[in-house]
Write a protein that holds these residues in place. Structure first.
Motif, PDB file in Angstrom:
ATOM      1  N   MET A  28      17.620   3.177  -4.146  1.00 10.95           N
ATOM      2  CA  MET A  28      16.779   2.546  -3.129  1.00 10.95           C
ATOM      3  C   MET A  28      16.091   3.629  -2.300  1.00 10.95           C
ATOM      4  SD  MET A  28      17.826  -0.230  -0.201  1.00 10.95           S
ATOM      5  CE  MET A  28      18.325  -1.407  -1.458  1.00 10.95           C
ATOM      6  N   ARG A  29      14.771   3.540  -2.200  1.00  8.98           N
ATOM      7  CA  ARG A  29      14.026   4.574  -1.499  1.00  8.98           C
ATOM      8  C   ARG A  29      14.052   4.394   0.023  1.00  8.98           C
ATOM      9  NH1 ARG A  29       8.473   4.986  -5.170  1.00  8.98           N
ATOM     10  NH2 ARG A  29       9.500   5.555  -7.140  1.00  8.98           N
ATOM     11  N   LEU A  30      14.146   3.148   0.468  1.00  8.30           N
ATOM     12  CA  LEU A  30      14.118   2.876   1.899  1.00  8.30           C
ATOM     13  C   LEU A  30      15.467   3.117   2.551  1.00  8.30           C
ATOM     14  CD1 LEU A  30      12.154  -0.512   2.117  1.00  8.30           C
ATOM     15  CD2 LEU A  30      11.319   1.763   2.683  1.00  8.30           C
ATOM     16  N   THR A  31      15.446   3.562   3.814  1.00 11.68           N
ATOM     17  CA  THR A  31      16.665   3.657   4.610  1.00 11.68           C
ATOM     18  C   THR A  31      16.444   2.915   5.923  1.00 11.68           C
ATOM     19  OG1 THR A  31      16.068   5.678   5.814  1.00 11.68           O
ATOM     20  CG2 THR A  31      17.097   5.946   3.631  1.00 11.68           C
TER      21      THR A  31
ATOM     22  N   GLN B 107      13.821   2.114  11.318  1.00 12.21           N
ATOM     23  CA  GLN B 107      13.996   2.218  12.763  1.00 12.21           C
ATOM     24  C   GLN B 107      12.921   3.116  13.372  1.00 12.21           C
ATOM     25  OE1 GLN B 107      17.348   4.514  14.145  1.00 12.21           O
ATOM     26  NE2 GLN B 107      17.704   3.126  15.877  1.00 12.21           N
ATOM     27  N   ILE B 108      12.655   4.225  12.707  1.00  7.75           N
ATOM     28  CA  ILE B 108      11.629   5.152  13.188  1.00  7.75           C
ATOM     29  C   ILE B 108      10.240   4.519  13.083  1.00  7.75           C
ATOM     30  CG2 ILE B 108      10.493   7.349  12.652  1.00  7.75           C
ATOM     31  CD1 ILE B 108      13.340   8.366  11.842  1.00  7.75           C
ATOM     32  N   PHE B 109       9.982   3.835  11.984  1.00  7.28           N
ATOM     33  CA  PHE B 109       8.709   3.134  11.826  1.00  7.28           C
ATOM     34  C   PHE B 109       8.493   2.148  12.972  1.00  7.28           C
ATOM     35  CE2 PHE B 109       7.078  -1.045  10.420  1.00  7.28           C
ATOM     36  CZ  PHE B 109       5.731  -0.728  10.273  1.00  7.28           C
TER      37      PHE B 109
ATOM     38  N   GLY C 102       7.479   7.014  -0.017  1.00  4.06           N
ATOM     39  CA  GLY C 102       8.313   6.133  -0.826  1.00  4.06           C
ATOM     40  C   GLY C 102       7.644   4.813  -1.135  1.00  4.06           C
ATOM     41  N   LEU C 103       6.814   4.339  -0.199  1.00  4.56           N
ATOM     42  CA  LEU C 103       6.097   3.079  -0.406  1.00  4.56           C
ATOM     43  C   LEU C 103       4.739   3.293  -1.060  1.00  4.56           C
ATOM     44  CD1 LEU C 103       6.837   1.268   2.998  1.00  4.56           C
ATOM     45  CD2 LEU C 103       7.980   0.932   0.804  1.00  4.56           C
ATOM     46  N   ALA C 104       4.365   4.558  -1.199  1.00  2.00           N
ATOM     47  CA  ALA C 104       3.076   4.930  -1.800  1.00  2.00           C
ATOM     48  C   ALA C 104       1.904   4.277  -1.073  1.00  2.00           C
ATOM     49  CB  ALA C 104       3.047   4.560  -3.289  1.00  2.00           C
ATOM     50  N   THR C 105       2.005   4.247   0.256  1.00  2.00           N
ATOM     51  CA  THR C 105       0.921   3.670   1.047  1.00  2.00           C
ATOM     52  C   THR C 105       0.971   4.219   2.458  1.00  2.00           C
ATOM     53  OG1 THR C 105      -0.152   1.604   1.676  1.00  2.00           O
ATOM     54  CG2 THR C 105       2.231   1.673   1.879  1.00  2.00           C
ATOM     55  N   SER C 106      -0.152   4.186   3.136  1.00  2.95           N
ATOM     56  CA  SER C 106      -0.220   4.566   4.544  1.00  2.95           C
ATOM     57  C   SER C 106       0.046   3.334   5.400  1.00  2.95           C
ATOM     58  CB  SER C 106      -1.606   5.139   4.860  1.00  2.95           C
ATOM     59  OG  SER C 106      -1.742   5.368   6.239  1.00  2.95           O
ATOM     60  N   LEU C 107       0.799   3.526   6.470  1.00  9.33           N
ATOM     61  CA  LEU C 107       1.167   2.413   7.340  1.00  9.33           C
ATOM     62  C   LEU C 107       0.421   2.432   8.670  1.00  9.33           C
ATOM     63  CD1 LEU C 107       5.027   2.597   6.742  1.00  9.33           C
ATOM     64  CD2 LEU C 107       3.427   0.955   5.725  1.00  9.33           C
ATOM     65  N   PHE C 108      -0.187   3.565   8.985  1.00 10.86           N
ATOM     66  CA  PHE C 108      -0.877   3.711  10.265  1.00 10.86           C
ATOM     67  C   PHE C 108      -2.262   4.308  10.056  1.00 10.86           C
ATOM     68  CE2 PHE C 108       3.626   3.912  11.343  1.00 10.86           C
ATOM     69  CZ  PHE C 108       3.720   3.112  12.470  1.00 10.86           C
ATOM     70  N   ASP C 109      -3.169   3.969  10.956  1.00  9.12           N
ATOM     71  CA  ASP C 109      -4.443   4.669  11.061  1.00  9.12           C
ATOM     72  C   ASP C 109      -4.302   5.714  12.161  1.00  9.12           C
ATOM     73  OD1 ASP C 109      -5.765   3.164   9.110  1.00  9.12           O
ATOM     74  OD2 ASP C 109      -6.265   1.582  10.551  1.00  9.12           O
ATOM     75  N   ARG C 110      -4.722   6.929  11.878  1.00  9.65           N
ATOM     76  CA  ARG C 110      -4.637   8.012  12.862  1.00  9.65           C
ATOM     77  C   ARG C 110      -5.909   7.994  13.713  1.00  9.65           C
ATOM     78  NH1 ARG C 110      -0.734   7.584   8.901  1.00  9.65           N
ATOM     79  NH2 ARG C 110       0.879   9.210   9.180  1.00  9.65           N
ATOM     80  N   VAL C 111      -5.750   7.661  14.999  1.00  7.77           N
ATOM     81  CA  VAL C 111      -6.880   7.609  15.936  1.00  7.77           C
ATOM     82  C   VAL C 111      -6.596   8.613  17.048  1.00  7.77           C
ATOM     83  CG1 VAL C 111      -8.292   6.174  17.446  1.00  7.77           C
ATOM     84  CG2 VAL C 111      -7.204   5.159  15.421  1.00  7.77           C
TER      85      VAL C 111
END
Length: 306
Positions: free
Chosen positions: A1-4, A9-11, A44-53
């Motif tokens: 499992m890639r997620l912890t 929690q940090i996300f 691990g999810l192979a995607t970006s979760l945030f936009d950097r502004v």
């Protein structure tokens, strides 16, 4: 499992604070470790979760998709931990309770005292094991339950969150009050105040989002058609003292104004409006895992009477 769980929690901390620096303080890590954990999660999810502004991180559509799932997973993990901290399922230990203002001030202390009495004072004295109570208006408590920030909500107005289980609880009487010297009573001591006078009265109201405000409008508008506001207040305590000083009339829970009625600083107005009642509600998330402790607390509330 890639997620912890730590990554989630940090996300969640970054989503709430908007920066890895602020999130690092929340999760007790360095800023670099927090950034690394986010990078590992996105990799691990192979995607970006945030936009950097600039220096801020704003949730994108992927992040918004993950947010409620992460909240639910972390809440379930927290429930598993808490249910083993204290084997006494009747203690209420570790529960996160949200209550709207009137309930939080006038009912919840009595409920918790009755729970302690039923518990025969067996609850641990460790602060970490006591219930954590959040008091806010109905809208904010419903949102907190929806976001898994509290385990259960006790609210005094209709709930509009689609993902919550809403259970009718106890009823509460609303009454119209004013100062004994308020001009609206002039010339009619002991008589009913006509609807025309109530329509032109200065009303002291709760803020938008308050269960009391919504209940008052729902109860009075069919008879008065509109309420002329003389001020909006963040809690009912402020309203009752403003009314006692003659700043306007108010419609509040009898529980709230009982003390000032008893000493004559407020009087209950007689009107032709039928008896005003509202319903209190118990709410929890539809996907909330009910621990033995939370299930017991819910059942205790169902059978509790003031």
């Amino acid at each position: 499992m890639r997620l912890t769980l730590r990554q989630l929690q940090i996300f969640l901390a970054i989503a709430q604070s908007g920066t890895t620096t602020a999130a690092a303080e929340t999760v007790s890590l360095s800023q670099s470790a927090t950034s690394a954990a986010l990078n590992e999660l996105e990799s691990g999810l192979a995607t970006s979760l945030f936009d950097r502004v600039g220096k801020r991180l704003m949730l994108n559509d992927n992040g918004r998709l993950l947010l409620p799932q992460a909240s639910q997973i972390l809440d379930a993990a927290n429930t598993i931990e808490q249910q083993f901290l204290d084997q006494n399922a009747t203690s209420g230990a570790g529960l996160r309770i949200g209550a709207s203002t009137t309930i939080g001030i006038y009912l919840l202390p009595a409920i918790m005292a009755a729970l302690n009495t039923m518990n025969n004072k067996s609850q641990t004295t460790s602060g970490a094991h006591h219930p954590n109570v959040t008091i806010a208006n109905t809208g904010d408590i419903a949102l907190a339950v929806s976001n898994f920030e509290v385990d259960i909500g006790l609210i005094e107005g209709p709930c509009h969150q689609a993902d919550l289980t809403v259970e009718p609880w106890i009823s509460d009487e609303l009454i119209i009050v004013c100062a004994p010297h308020d001009p609206i009573l002039a010339g009619r001591p002991g008589d009913k105040v006509p609807l025309k006078a109530l329509r032109s009265a200065n009303w002291l109201l709760r803020e938008a989002g308050s269960g009391t405000r919504e209940a008052v409008e729902h109860a009075l508008l069919p008879h008065l058609h509109h309420l002329q506001p003389a001020g909006e207040f963040g809690n009912s305590e402020a309203i009752k003292y403003a009314a006692a000083e003659g700043l306007g009339v108010a419609c509040l829970s009898r529980r709230v104004v009982a003390d000032l009625l008893s000493i004559g600083r407020l009087v209950e107005m007689k009107t032709s409006i039928p008896k005003l009642e509202r319903r209190f509600y118990l709410i929890h998330h539809q996907h909330k895992m009910l621990s033995a402790r939370l299930a017991y607390f819910l059942d205790f509330c169902r059978h509790w009477t003031a």
